[in-house]
Scaffold this motif. Structure first.
Motif, PDB file in Angstrom:
ATOM      1  N   ALA A  11       0.813  -1.217   0.000  1.00 16.13           N
ATOM      2  CA  ALA A  11       0.000   0.000   0.000  1.00 16.13           C
ATOM      3  C   ALA A  11       0.845   1.265   0.000  1.00 16.13           C
TER       4      ALA A  11
ATOM      5  N   THR B  53      -1.771  -5.523   0.664  1.00 20.34           N
ATOM      6  CA  THR B  53      -3.078  -5.022   0.244  1.00 20.34           C
ATOM      7  C   THR B  53      -3.468  -5.657  -1.087  1.00 20.34           C
TER       8      THR B  53
ATOM      9  N   ILE C  89      -6.296  -5.047  -4.354  1.00 18.36           N
ATOM     10  CA  ILE C  89      -7.371  -4.326  -5.020  1.00 18.36           C
ATOM     11  C   ILE C  89      -8.117  -5.327  -5.886  1.00 18.36           C
ATOM     12  N   THR C  90      -9.440  -5.310  -5.824  1.00 23.34           N
ATOM     13  CA  THR C  90     -10.218  -6.300  -6.559  1.00 23.34           C
ATOM     14  C   THR C  90     -10.097  -6.083  -8.065  1.00 23.34           C
TER      15      THR C  90
ATOM     16  N   GLU D 249      -4.152   3.687  -1.540  1.00 20.86           N
ATOM     17  CA  GLU D 249      -4.975   2.561  -1.110  1.00 20.86           C
ATOM     18  C   GLU D 249      -4.776   2.315   0.385  1.00 20.86           C
ATOM     19  N   THR D 250      -5.832   1.834   1.038  1.00 20.93           N
ATOM     20  CA  THR D 250      -5.774   1.545   2.471  1.00 20.93           C
ATOM     21  C   THR D 250      -5.045   0.234   2.712  1.00 20.93           C
TER      22      THR D 250
ATOM     23  N   ARG E  94      -6.422  -3.895   2.984  1.00 24.71           N
ATOM     24  CA  ARG E  94      -7.727  -4.123   2.358  1.00 24.71           C
ATOM     25  C   ARG E  94      -7.734  -5.449   1.601  1.00 24.71           C
ATOM     26  N   ASN E  95      -8.805  -6.214   1.785  1.00 22.87           N
ATOM     27  CA  ASN E  95      -9.027  -7.491   1.092  1.00 22.87           C
ATOM     28  C   ASN E  95      -7.938  -8.529   1.382  1.00 22.87           C
TER      29      ASN E  95
END
Length: 213
Positions: free
Chosen positions: A66, A115, A117-118, A139-140, A143-144
Motif C-alpha cells: 500500500a 493489500t 485491489i479487486t 490505497e488503504t 484491504r481485502n
C-alpha cells in the motif's frame, strides 16, 4: 430429601436426584475427527494452528504494498508494473518493490505485499508490452487481506465440554488443525475403547494443548 409416606410418590426434583445418583458416570473417549459428527464434546478443544495459517488474499485481484501508492493523486497517478501471478496452493516469494501481482482468492500474499485491489476496481494499462496497475489515490493498507490467525490463533478455545459436534464444527475443527476429539461414548457403543488416563477431568484437553501466543 423431603420426608414422605411409604405410599407417596417422589416429586420431580427428588425423582431426578434418584435417577442421577444411580446413573453410571459418562464414559469419555477419543475419536478421529471424521467419526465425531453428532457426538458431544467431553473436554475443551483448542486450535492446534493459526487459521488462516498465512496471510491470504480475500478476493481475486492484484496484490501490492500500500505504501507504494501513498503519493497517488488524480493529477499524478502511480503506476505499478504487473509481474508474476499467485494462485491458491502456490508458495509465496519476495515481491519486487513497486510491483503488483495478479492473485486469486485464498492465495498466499507475496512477501512484502499487504493489500489487494479487486479485479473490478483495478485499472490496468499496457505500455511497450508491459502492463501496469494505475492508482489515482492512495490505497488503504490491509484491504481485502485475511491475516494469519485472523479467525483463530494457536491455543484459542474452539469448543467447550457438552457441545454437540455439527457438520459446521467438523469443518472448523479441521481448519484449526484438530484431528482427534474427546467425546462421550454413545449409549450401547462398543466401537471405541474408553480413555482412562484423563477420565474424571472433563476440562483437561486429552492432547498436548498448544501454547497461546
Amino acid at each position: 430429601m423431603t420426608e414422605r409416606g411409604d405410599d407417596a410418590k417422589p416429586g420431580f426434583d427428588e425423582a431426578r436426584a434418584i435417577v442421577t445418583a444411580s446413573a453410571p458416570p459418562p464414559v469419555e473417549l477419543i475419536v478421529p475427527l471424521a467419526d465425531a459428527l453428532g457426538r458431544w464434546t467431553a473436554a475443551d478443544l483448542f486450535a492446534a494452528r493459526d487459521c488462516p495459517g498465512f496471510n491470504a488474499s480475500a478476493m481475486d485481484g492484484f496484490a501490492f504494498a500500500a505504501d507504494a501508492t501513498a503519493a497517488a493523486t488524480a493529477q499524478m497517478p502511480v503506476a505499478l508494473a504487473i509481474a508474476g501471478e499467485y494462485r491458491a496452493g502456490h508458495s509465496s516469494t519476495a515481491a519486487i518493490p513497486g510491483a503488483a501481482y495478479p492473485i486469486s482468492t485464498g492465495a498466499r500474499m507475496p512477501i512484502g505485499c499487504d493489500t489487494v485491489i479487486t479485479t473490478e476496481r483495478a485499472r490496468v494499462i499496457e505500455k511497450s508490452g508491459q502492463r501496469f496497475l494505475v492508482f489515482h489515490m492512495p490505497e488503504t493498507i490491509g484491504r481485502n487481506v485475511r491475516c494469519q490467525g485472523e479467525d483463530a490463533q494457536v491455543g484459542a478455545l474452539v469448543l467447550t465440554p457438552g457441545q454437540r459436534i455439527t457438520a459446521e464444527a467438523i469443518g472448523a475443527l479441521a481448519s484449526y488443525g484438530v484431528s482427534d476429539v474427546p467425546v462421550f461414548r454413545s449409549p450401547g457403543s462398543r466401537s471405541f475403547r474408553p480413555v482412562t488416563s484423563w477420565a474424571g477431568h472433563p476440562r483437561r484437553a486429552p492432547f498436548p494443548m498448544p501454547m497461546a501466543r
